[in-house]
Design a protein around this motif. Structure first.
Motif, PDB file in Angstrom:
ATOM      1  N   ARG A  54       0.873  -1.173   0.000  1.00  0.00           N
ATOM      2  CA  ARG A  54       0.000   0.000   0.000  1.00  0.00           C
ATOM      3  C   ARG A  54       0.912   1.226   0.000  1.00  0.00           C
ATOM      4  N   ALA A  55       1.718   1.304  -1.045  1.00  0.00           N
ATOM      5  CA  ALA A  55       2.745   2.351  -1.100  1.00  0.00           C
ATOM      6  C   ALA A  55       2.142   3.750  -1.147  1.00  0.00           C
ATOM      7  N   ALA A  56       1.006   3.904  -1.808  1.00  0.00           N
ATOM      8  CA  ALA A  56       0.423   5.229  -1.980  1.00  0.00           C
ATOM      9  C   ALA A  56       0.118   5.886  -0.641  1.00  0.00           C
ATOM     10  N   ALA A  57      -0.575   5.153   0.248  1.00  0.00           N
ATOM     11  CA  ALA A  57      -0.931   5.715   1.549  1.00  0.00           C
ATOM     12  C   ALA A  57       0.319   6.080   2.341  1.00  0.00           C
ATOM     13  N   ALA A  58       1.332   5.216   2.305  1.00  0.00           N
ATOM     14  CA  ALA A  58       2.564   5.472   3.055  1.00  0.00           C
ATOM     15  C   ALA A  58       3.290   6.706   2.531  1.00  0.00           C
ATOM     16  N   LEU A  59       3.380   6.854   1.221  1.00  0.00           N
ATOM     17  CA  LEU A  59       4.107   7.994   0.650  1.00  0.00           C
ATOM     18  C   LEU A  59       3.342   9.302   0.844  1.00  0.00           C
ATOM     19  N   HIS A  60       2.007   9.236   0.904  1.00  0.00           N
ATOM     20  CA  HIS A  60       1.245  10.437   1.265  1.00  0.00           C
ATOM     21  C   HIS A  60       1.629  10.896   2.675  1.00  0.00           C
ATOM     22  N   GLN A  61       1.813   9.945   3.591  1.00  0.00           N
ATOM     23  CA  GLN A  61       2.221  10.285   4.952  1.00  0.00           C
ATOM     24  C   GLN A  61       3.628  10.868   4.973  1.00  0.00           C
ATOM     25  N   VAL A  62       4.514  10.301   4.180  1.00  0.00           N
ATOM     26  CA  VAL A  62       5.874  10.841   4.094  1.00  0.00           C
ATOM     27  C   VAL A  62       5.828  12.282   3.596  1.00  0.00           C
ATOM     28  N   ALA A  63       5.001  12.534   2.575  1.00  0.00           N
ATOM     29  CA  ALA A  63       4.883  13.889   2.026  1.00  0.00           C
ATOM     30  C   ALA A  63       4.417  14.880   3.083  1.00  0.00           C
ATOM     31  N   GLU A  64       3.523  14.441   3.962  1.00  0.00           N
ATOM     32  CA  GLU A  64       2.985  15.332   4.989  1.00  0.00           C
ATOM     33  C   GLU A  64       3.941  15.512   6.166  1.00  0.00           C
ATOM     34  N   ARG A  65       4.702  14.481   6.485  1.00  0.00           N
ATOM     35  CA  ARG A  65       5.518  14.520   7.707  1.00  0.00           C
ATOM     36  C   ARG A  65       6.949  15.007   7.479  1.00  0.00           C
ATOM     37  N   VAL A  66       7.439  14.938   6.241  1.00  0.00           N
ATOM     38  CA  VAL A  66       8.769  15.481   5.936  1.00  0.00           C
ATOM     39  C   VAL A  66       8.561  16.921   5.485  1.00  0.00           C
ATOM     40  N   HIS A  67       8.823  17.856   6.380  1.00  0.00           N
ATOM     41  CA  HIS A  67       8.405  19.234   6.144  1.00  0.00           C
ATOM     42  C   HIS A  67       9.386  20.042   5.311  1.00  0.00           C
ATOM     43  N   GLN A  68      10.680  19.773   5.458  1.00  0.00           N
ATOM     44  CA  GLN A  68      11.660  20.532   4.693  1.00  0.00           C
ATOM     45  C   GLN A  68      11.909  19.873   3.347  1.00  0.00           C
ATOM     46  N   ARG A  69      12.254  20.679   2.363  1.00  0.00           N
ATOM     47  CA  ARG A  69      12.529  20.155   1.016  1.00  0.00           C
ATOM     48  C   ARG A  69      13.622  19.096   1.100  1.00  0.00           C
ATOM     49  N   SER A  70      13.324  17.917   0.571  1.00  0.00           N
ATOM     50  CA  SER A  70      14.241  16.787   0.679  1.00  0.00           C
ATOM     51  C   SER A  70      14.294  16.007  -0.624  1.00  0.00           C
ATOM     52  N   LEU A  71      15.279  15.125  -0.701  1.00  0.00           N
ATOM     53  CA  LEU A  71      15.330  14.140  -1.771  1.00  0.00           C
ATOM     54  C   LEU A  71      14.745  12.847  -1.213  1.00  0.00           C
ATOM     55  N   ILE A  72      13.638  12.381  -1.791  1.00  0.00           N
ATOM     56  CA  ILE A  72      12.997  11.144  -1.362  1.00  0.00           C
ATOM     57  C   ILE A  72      13.415  10.041  -2.322  1.00  0.00           C
ATOM     58  N   ILE A  73      14.107   9.031  -1.794  1.00  0.00           N
ATOM     59  CA  ILE A  73      14.601   7.917  -2.597  1.00  0.00           C
ATOM     60  C   ILE A  73      13.771   6.686  -2.263  1.00  0.00           C
ATOM     61  N   VAL A  74      13.060   6.142  -3.257  1.00  0.00           N
ATOM     62  CA  VAL A  74      12.127   5.044  -3.031  1.00  0.00           C
ATOM     63  C   VAL A  74      12.670   3.766  -3.669  1.00  0.00           C
ATOM     64  N   PHE A  75      12.710   2.687  -2.878  1.00  0.00           N
ATOM     65  CA  PHE A  75      13.034   1.353  -3.391  1.00  0.00           C
ATOM     66  C   PHE A  75      11.769   0.509  -3.332  1.00  0.00           C
ATOM     67  N   SER A  76      11.275   0.072  -4.494  1.00  0.00           N
ATOM     68  CA  SER A  76      10.056  -0.733  -4.537  1.00  0.00           C
ATOM     69  C   SER A  76      10.031  -1.526  -5.825  1.00  0.00           C
ATOM     70  N   ASP A  77       9.299  -2.660  -5.804  1.00  0.00           N
ATOM     71  CA  ASP A  77       9.110  -3.405  -7.048  1.00  0.00           C
ATOM     72  C   ASP A  77       7.855  -2.942  -7.783  1.00  0.00           C
ATOM     73  N   MET A  78       7.178  -1.953  -7.248  1.00  0.00           N
ATOM     74  CA  MET A  78       6.047  -1.269  -7.891  1.00  0.00           C
ATOM     75  C   MET A  78       4.835  -2.189  -8.055  1.00  0.00           C
ATOM     76  N   PRO A  79       3.633  -1.681  -7.799  1.00  0.00           N
ATOM     77  CA  PRO A  79       2.418  -2.479  -8.007  1.00  0.00           C
ATOM     78  C   PRO A  79       2.159  -2.701  -9.490  1.00  0.00           C
ATOM     79  N   ASP A  80       1.596  -3.864  -9.825  1.00  0.00           N
ATOM     80  CA  ASP A  80       1.262  -4.124 -11.219  1.00  0.00           C
ATOM     81  C   ASP A  80      -0.231  -3.977 -11.490  1.00  0.00           C
ATOM     82  N   ASP A  81      -0.992  -3.599 -10.459  1.00  0.00           N
ATOM     83  CA  ASP A  81      -2.414  -3.332 -10.624  1.00  0.00           C
ATOM     84  C   ASP A  81      -2.583  -1.890 -11.094  1.00  0.00           C
ATOM     85  N   PRO A  82      -3.290  -1.642 -12.209  1.00  0.00           N
ATOM     86  CA  PRO A  82      -3.419  -0.277 -12.747  1.00  0.00           C
ATOM     87  C   PRO A  82      -3.974   0.724 -11.736  1.00  0.00           C
TER      88      PRO A  82
END
Length: 300
Positions: A163-191
């Motif tokens: 459920r990467a989408a929900a988690a990354l929305h939280q990261v966007a809200e909780r990381v307040h200063q401009r940052s480089l977000i590096i994501v490691f994932s095999d990515m969902p295959d469901d459209p």
């Protein structure tokens, strides 16, 4: 170039990370990749008459060659490494998994952060955001993050979906200063999940973060669909659904659809100004370091 050892041989993550990074640094000395905003990017060979106080004695001790440091630049870039820990990241289930590849790559990045005095943090997610550390640059904090990665190496399959989408929305809200977000994932295959994920990545961009997405794959099995010509039972690691078939019967159609899927991912990343890199576990982890330095240099 460094080939990551199998899971059973990964005993000291910090040692492996240091060896990979230091070998990578020496490789930069011999390559055309100069000008990165990092302390080792401006090394040059020692010339007779150079001031000895600028000699990098650590490099000399390892390689018996003298390099001069032109300058060392202190920086304060903030980087958050987000790692997908869902069940599919434990593929292929033997030897080196996608999660272990991601942990070694993340450890190497953290070692670079420490050398550059950049602030690093970790985010771990599967069905939810399980952990998000503060971003700091101290040695004590670096050791704590390494310890968290070593715990991941011992983690058993949690039988959880992505459920990467929900988690990354939280990261966007909780990381307040401009940052480089590096994501490691095999990515969902469901459209539908894929569209939701890109909404979350767009949220990160809207909040002024830069995004570097590493799509981790087992190239032999997932890209080339390289299996013996015999019946197999394929099991979905997240849903436990099974499918019995002979891979040769569907290989051509599978590769066609996989190519279309990867093209769609690349186009979406281009649309949202997100840098995406396919990380085939057959390839050395140094490609992760290269792409990070390129992205970092653009930001600085």
């Amino acid at each position: 170039m460094t080939v990551i050892p199998p899971q059973s041989a990964i005993e000291n993550l910090e040692l492996i990370a240091r060896q990979v990074v230091e070998g990578f640094i020496i490789g930069l000395h011999k390559s055309p990749f100069h000008g990165f905003s990092v302390e080792f990017a401006e090394h040059r060979l020692y010339n007779s008459g150079d001031n000895l106080k600028y000699v990098d004695w650590k490099v000399f001790g390892r390689n018996d060659r003298m390099f001069v440091k032109k300058f060392e630049e202190e920086t304060n870039l903030r980087c958050c490494i987000a790692i997908d820990t869902s069940s599919s990241m434990f593929f292929p289930g033997e030897g080196l998994s996608k999660l272990h590849y991601s942990c070694v790559a993340a450890a190497c990045l953290l070692h670079l952060f420490k050398k550059q005095l950049d602030a690093g943090s970790l985010a771990l997610f599967d069905e939810s955001l399980n952990e998000l550390t503060a971003a700091r640059s101290g040695v004590r904090h670096y050791r704590m993050l390494m310890n968290e990665l070593e715990k991941l190496l011992q983690l058993q399959d949690p039988h959880r979906q992505t459920r990467a989408a929900a988690a990354l929305h939280q990261v966007a809200e909780r990381v307040h200063q401009r940052s480089l977000i590096i994501v490691f994932s095999d990515m969902p295959d469901d459209p539908e999940q894929n569209d939701a994920l890109f909404d979350a990545l767009q949220h990160l961009r809207y909040n002024k973060h830069e995004v570097l997405l590493f799509h981790v794959v087992d190239g032999r099995r997932e890209l080339d669909f390289d299996f013996e010509n015999r019946p197999y039972e394929f099991v979905d690691m997240e849903t436990n659904e099974t499918l019995k078939l002979n891979p040769s019967d569907i290989k051509e159609e599978y590769i066609k659809r996989m190519t279309a899927y990867r093209t769609r991912l690349a186009n979406q990343c281009l649309q949202y100004h997100i840098d995406m890199v396919t990380c085939d576990m057959r390839e050395p982890v140094e490609q992760v370091l290269h792409r990070y330095l390129i992205k970092r240099n653009k930001m600085m």
